[in-house]
Design an enzyme around this catalytic site. Structure first.
Site, PDB file in Angstrom:
ATOM      1  N   LYS A   1       0.823  -1.221   0.000  1.00 13.44           N
ATOM      2  CA  LYS A   1       0.000   0.000   0.000  1.00 13.44           C
ATOM      3  C   LYS A   1       0.854   1.268   0.000  1.00 13.44           C
ATOM      4  O   LYS A   1       0.481   2.259  -0.620  1.00 13.44           O
ATOM      5  CB  LYS A   1      -0.894   0.020   1.237  1.00 13.44           C
ATOM      6  CG  LYS A   1      -2.143  -0.831   1.134  1.00 13.44           C
ATOM      7  CD  LYS A   1      -3.233  -0.067   0.427  1.00 13.44           C
ATOM      8  CE  LYS A   1      -4.562  -0.802   0.424  1.00 13.44           C
ATOM      9  NZ  LYS A   1      -4.552  -2.117  -0.219  1.00 13.44           N
TER      10      LYS A   1
ATOM     11  N   ASP B   1     -10.299   0.253  -0.133  1.00  9.07           N
ATOM     12  CA  ASP B   1     -10.023   1.409   0.726  1.00  9.07           C
ATOM     13  C   ASP B   1      -9.958   2.728  -0.036  1.00  9.07           C
ATOM     14  O   ASP B   1      -8.976   3.496   0.096  1.00  9.07           O
ATOM     15  CB  ASP B   1      -8.698   1.193   1.496  1.00  9.07           C
ATOM     16  CG  ASP B   1      -8.792   0.013   2.451  1.00  9.07           C
ATOM     17  OD1 ASP B   1      -9.842  -0.639   2.482  1.00  9.07           O
ATOM     18  OD2 ASP B   1      -7.810  -0.261   3.161  1.00  9.07           O
TER      19      ASP B   1
ATOM     20  N   ASP C   1      -1.273  -4.586  10.449  1.00  2.70           N
ATOM     21  CA  ASP C   1      -0.970  -3.177  10.188  1.00  2.70           C
ATOM     22  C   ASP C   1      -1.922  -2.216  10.885  1.00  2.70           C
ATOM     23  O   ASP C   1      -1.686  -1.014  10.896  1.00  2.70           O
ATOM     24  CB  ASP C   1      -0.918  -2.891   8.668  1.00  2.70           C
ATOM     25  CG  ASP C   1      -2.180  -3.317   7.935  1.00  2.70           C
ATOM     26  OD1 ASP C   1      -3.106  -3.834   8.581  1.00  2.70           O
ATOM     27  OD2 ASP C   1      -2.240  -3.135   6.704  1.00  2.70           O
TER      28      ASP C   1
ATOM     29  N   ASN D   1      -2.380 -11.973   3.447  1.00  9.76           N
ATOM     30  CA  ASN D   1      -1.761 -10.652   3.602  1.00  9.76           C
ATOM     31  C   ASN D   1      -1.286 -10.600   5.050  1.00  9.76           C
ATOM     32  O   ASN D   1      -2.052 -10.282   5.948  1.00  9.76           O
ATOM     33  CB  ASN D   1      -2.817  -9.580   3.333  1.00  9.76           C
ATOM     34  CG  ASN D   1      -2.306  -8.175   3.565  1.00  9.76           C
ATOM     35  OD1 ASN D   1      -1.139  -7.870   3.273  1.00  9.76           O
ATOM     36  ND2 ASN D   1      -3.154  -7.301   4.091  1.00  9.76           N
TER      37      ASN D   1
HETATM   38  C1  GDL Z   1      -7.630  -3.722   4.377  1.00 13.37           C
HETATM   39  C2  GDL Z   1      -6.726  -3.512   3.223  1.00 13.37           C
HETATM   40  C3  GDL Z   1      -5.345  -4.089   3.454  1.00 13.37           C
HETATM   41  C4  GDL Z   1      -4.928  -4.027   4.914  1.00 13.37           C
HETATM   42  C5  GDL Z   1      -5.953  -4.818   5.690  1.00 13.37           C
HETATM   43  C6  GDL Z   1      -5.673  -4.963   7.174  1.00 13.37           C
HETATM   44  C7  GDL Z   1      -7.801  -5.301   1.890  1.00 13.37           C
HETATM   45  C8  GDL Z   1      -8.363  -5.721   0.574  1.00 13.37           C
HETATM   46  N1  GDL Z   1      -7.316  -4.048   1.992  1.00 13.37           N
HETATM   47  O1  GDL Z   1      -8.758  -3.386   4.313  1.00 13.37           O
HETATM   48  O2  GDL Z   1      -4.467  -3.357   2.652  1.00 13.37           O
HETATM   49  O3  GDL Z   1      -3.653  -4.571   5.095  1.00 13.37           O
HETATM   50  O4  GDL Z   1      -7.195  -4.197   5.568  1.00 13.37           O
HETATM   51  O5  GDL Z   1      -5.559  -3.734   7.801  1.00 13.37           O
HETATM   52  O6  GDL Z   1      -7.817  -6.060   2.820  1.00 13.37           O
END
Ligand code: GDL
Length: 692
Positions: free
Chosen positions: A54, A131, A241, A269
């Site tokens: 991001k 987002d 995050d 992620n």
């Molecule tokens: C989100 C963001 C991601 C982020 C995560 C956790 C998606 C598709 N987008 O909404 O970049 O890391 O939350 O905070 O998940």
């Protein structure tokens, strides 16, 4: 229109996408770390990496800008490293912050940027619209019927421009059920995406929520029918995050492997810190391989929704931690010690002067035991998952709570009981294990992992240290130190910074602990049980069984007469069943059989006629620990007893496992239930009854 660029007929054209999305906010990983990731993915059988950091300038904020020669060189090397390791590199771009969809120059800028990356050797792409502001600018409003139409239009155009890549992913703005208006099946945004997005484009989905606790097969079937394709899960279960104090080292879990055939893929992620993601990625890889065991295991009909015959999170965690332990010992990383450390050697290996031998009367060299698998288990338990602490962490919280509530200050007794002292000692031992784990981690040769973990382990060591000192003062073993009593404490006496201060000023600290939820603000509803509640009731029953007995698998516990009711094998008597709901859903139940005989017969338990004479009916009640207020459970049992009474029954009984202290406490505190003698009761169980 050209053909899909890299489709290999008869090979893995539609292979399950599995791997990692670097999709978090904050400092992106380094090229070196990403290359390390590809090696690991290859080793563990994962096949994809989605590049979507991001806060990488040219991925999102300055998406129009082309890469400089130097950046190009790095990306070319990265893409080629992915190829070398058989990992599909998907380049993602997020133009949604400021793109004007209706302006052909904007579309051209996007194509130009992706053409440049294609020139670097990349053949898989992704457009992300997560987002972002959902309100379109006036020009776009004029050009498109809706935001979904605008996004689909640009995505289809880019996909075709790039020659319909074999892999092309689209991330919708409504990327989880919680974001859909009014819900998934009626979301006009998702319906437009499903209908208009070209069929070769796959869609990313994070599940019921941004960070989904569970992802059910039903929820995926629902969204797939709207999207007209199986989604690729973008899984945020290990993402950290959003909270600088949290790190997730628990196993990939609460996604049944039955999902695998219903999905196009799963990309995790994970934590922002690269090295601690070992567990997240390793356990995902184990989960993805679970299909191999499919055939016979799938035939086993298990009632327990959470039990997965193909995947055990605990086993996957053990596998991951065992491999991770080796990694901690490795010195092949930047900043690692140059010399291999054997178990006998002192850990302080000052390369310049390793032959130093202390003389008589001098300080011996500092030594530390090597890190153990148990240390890593403890570490994982303390930093487990977003909705769940690990077992040791839960036990520590539970014990601290008990020690606090049963100390002299909380009772009228004059001496701490033997039980209190022994539990306090046990608590202290666990705190000591945390300190020892910290020491051994600090001495591990692999400094890269250590540095990524350092802030977290320091923080937990301090937190545990405070709790430990507090228990010592409760037990009268320690005087609060001058430092603790001081009006001018050190800065670590007021933790959490300004954000912590804001939190502490809000009612209930403005948060919901995983251990204890604020009781006062919750609104509870008690309603009659209906057949659709069976699954939730089963879930609560299993959760509570596990919580009560720790690691013992439920099937090895003795059967109780009421188990068939809670497990849904027997229907409760009419009007004799209620469920408790809070804003998160069903959180408790109270069920009864006006005639207990059939339930006893079901588990071949002979209950004497004299007991059944006095207590012909059976009750069972369970409430999740998040319901800290005892009154809803009391109301539920009150309602239940009055229904049983109006059916003509003279009395009720219940059976309880000794380990279920909470429910024993509950019935005891009601006052009317008393222990009753019952022949044939399994070991470690008790029966309580009341006349009506
Ligand atoms: C989100 C963001 C991601 C982020 C995560 C956790 C998606 C598709 N987008 O909404 O970049 O890391 O939350 O905070 O998940």
């Amino acid at each position: 229109m050209s053909k899909p660029s890299d489709a290999k007929p008869g090979t893995d054209e539609r292979r399950f996408i599995s791997g990692v999305v670097e999709g978090f906010y904050g400092r992106p990983w380094t090229m070196e770390q990403r290359t390390e990731l590809f090696k690991r993915e290859q080793k563990w059988g994962l096949n994809t990496y989605l590049y979507a950091p991001k806060d990488d300038y040219k991925h999102r904020m300055y998406w129009r800008d082309l890469y400089s020669a130097e950046e190009a060189e790095q990306l070319i090397a990265l893409i080629s490293a992915a190829k070398q390791h058989n990992v599909e590199f998907i380049y993602a771009i997020s133009p949604g912050l400021d793109v004007t969809f209706s302006n052909p120059k904007e579309v051209a800028a996007l194509k130009r940027k992706l053409d440049q990356v294609k020139g670097f050797g990349c053949s898989s792409f992704s457009l992300l619209f997560d987002d972002i502001e959902t309100e379109m600018c006036p020009a776009d409003k004029q050009a498109f019927g809706s935001f979904a139409h605008a996004q689909v239009d640009i995505t289809n155009a880019v996909y075709q421009h790039l020659g319909q890549p074999h892999t092309f992913l689209f991330c919708p703005t409504d990327y989880c059920a919680a974001f859909c208006t009014p819900n998934v099946s009626q979301s006009s945004y998702l319906h437009t995406v499903g209908e208009k997005l070209l069929p070769g484009i796959d869609i990313l989905w994070t599940g019921p929520k941004v960070v989904s606790h569970r992802i059910s097969v039903e929820s995926i079937e629902e969204v797939s029918s709207v999207l007209k394709r199986a989604p690729v899960i973008w899984d945020n279960i290990h993402a950290n995050d959003y909270d600088p104090q949290r790190l997730f080292l628990g196993p990939f879990k609460d996604r049944p492997t039955k999902l695998i055939p219903k999905l196009r893929g799963v990309l995790t992620n994970p934590n922002c810190e690269f090295y601690p993601n070992f567990v997240a990625i390793h356990t995902l890889a184990t989960w993805c391989k679970a299909t191999a065991a499919e055939g016979e295991a799938r035939d086993v009909e298990m009632d327990d929704e959470e039990y997965d015959p193909c995947y055990s999170p605990q086993e996957a965690l053990t596998l991951a931690l065992t491999d991770w332990l080796q990694e901690f010992m490795s010195t092949h990383q930047p900043g690692g010690l140059k010399k291999d450390c054997s178990e006998e050697e002192p850990m302080q290996t000052d390369v310049g002067d390793s032959s130093y031998v202390p003389g008589p009367g001098e300080n011996p060299l500092y030594t530390a035991e090597p890190l153990s698998l148990e240390d890593l288990r403890l570490l994982s338990d303390l930093f487990y998952l977003p909705y769940q602490h690990g077992l040791t962490a839960r036990t520590m919280l539970h014990e601290l709570d008990w020690l606090k509530n049963h100390s002299l200050a909380a009772t009228t007794k004059t001496d701490q009981s033997a039980e209190w002292c022994s539990r306090a000692q046990q608590f202290d031992n666990t705190c000591e294990a945390v300190v020892q784990m910290f020491n051994r981690l600090s001495n591990a040769p692999n400094r890269s992992i250590l540095y990524d973990l350092y802030n977290y382990i320091c923080d937990i060591k301090s937190g545990v240290g405070l709790a430990r000192a507090y228990v010592k003062t409760l037990g009268g073993q320690a005087q609060p130190s001058a430092q603790l009593m001081n009006n001018d404490p050190e800065p670590w006496g007021f933790r959490g910074g300004l954000s912590g201060e804001f939190q502490r000023m809000l009612p209930c600290h403005g948060n919901r602990d995983l251990f204890r939820h604020p009781p006062m603000t919750a609104v509870y509803c008690i309603r009659p049980y209906c057949p659709a509640d069976k699954v939730e009731v089963q879930r609560i029953f299993r959760d509570m069984q596990r919580a009560a007995v720790g690691k013992v698998p439920p099937m090895t516990q003795p059967s109780l007469i009421c188990d068939s009711l809670s497990a849904g094998d027997m229907a409760p008597s009419p009007q004799c069943a209620h469920v408790l709901e809070d804003e998160m859903g069903v959180c408790g139940f109270a069920l009864a059989l006006t005639d207990a005989k059939p339930a006893a017969a079901k588990i071949q338990r002979a209950v004497s006629d004299s007991v059944l004479e006095d207590f012909p009916s059976l009750v069972t009640i369970q409430v999740l620990p998040r319901v800290t207020d005892p009154s809803p459970a009391k109301r539920m049992i009150g309602l239940l007893l009055s229904s049983i009474k109006s059916s003509g029954s003279r009395g009720v009984f219940c059976e309880l496992r000794q380990s279920d202290r909470r429910m024993i406490d509950f019935y005891t505190k009601l006052g009317s239930f008393k222990p009753i003698k019952m022949a044939g009761l399994p070991q470690d169980t008790i029966a309580m009854g009341t006349r009506l």
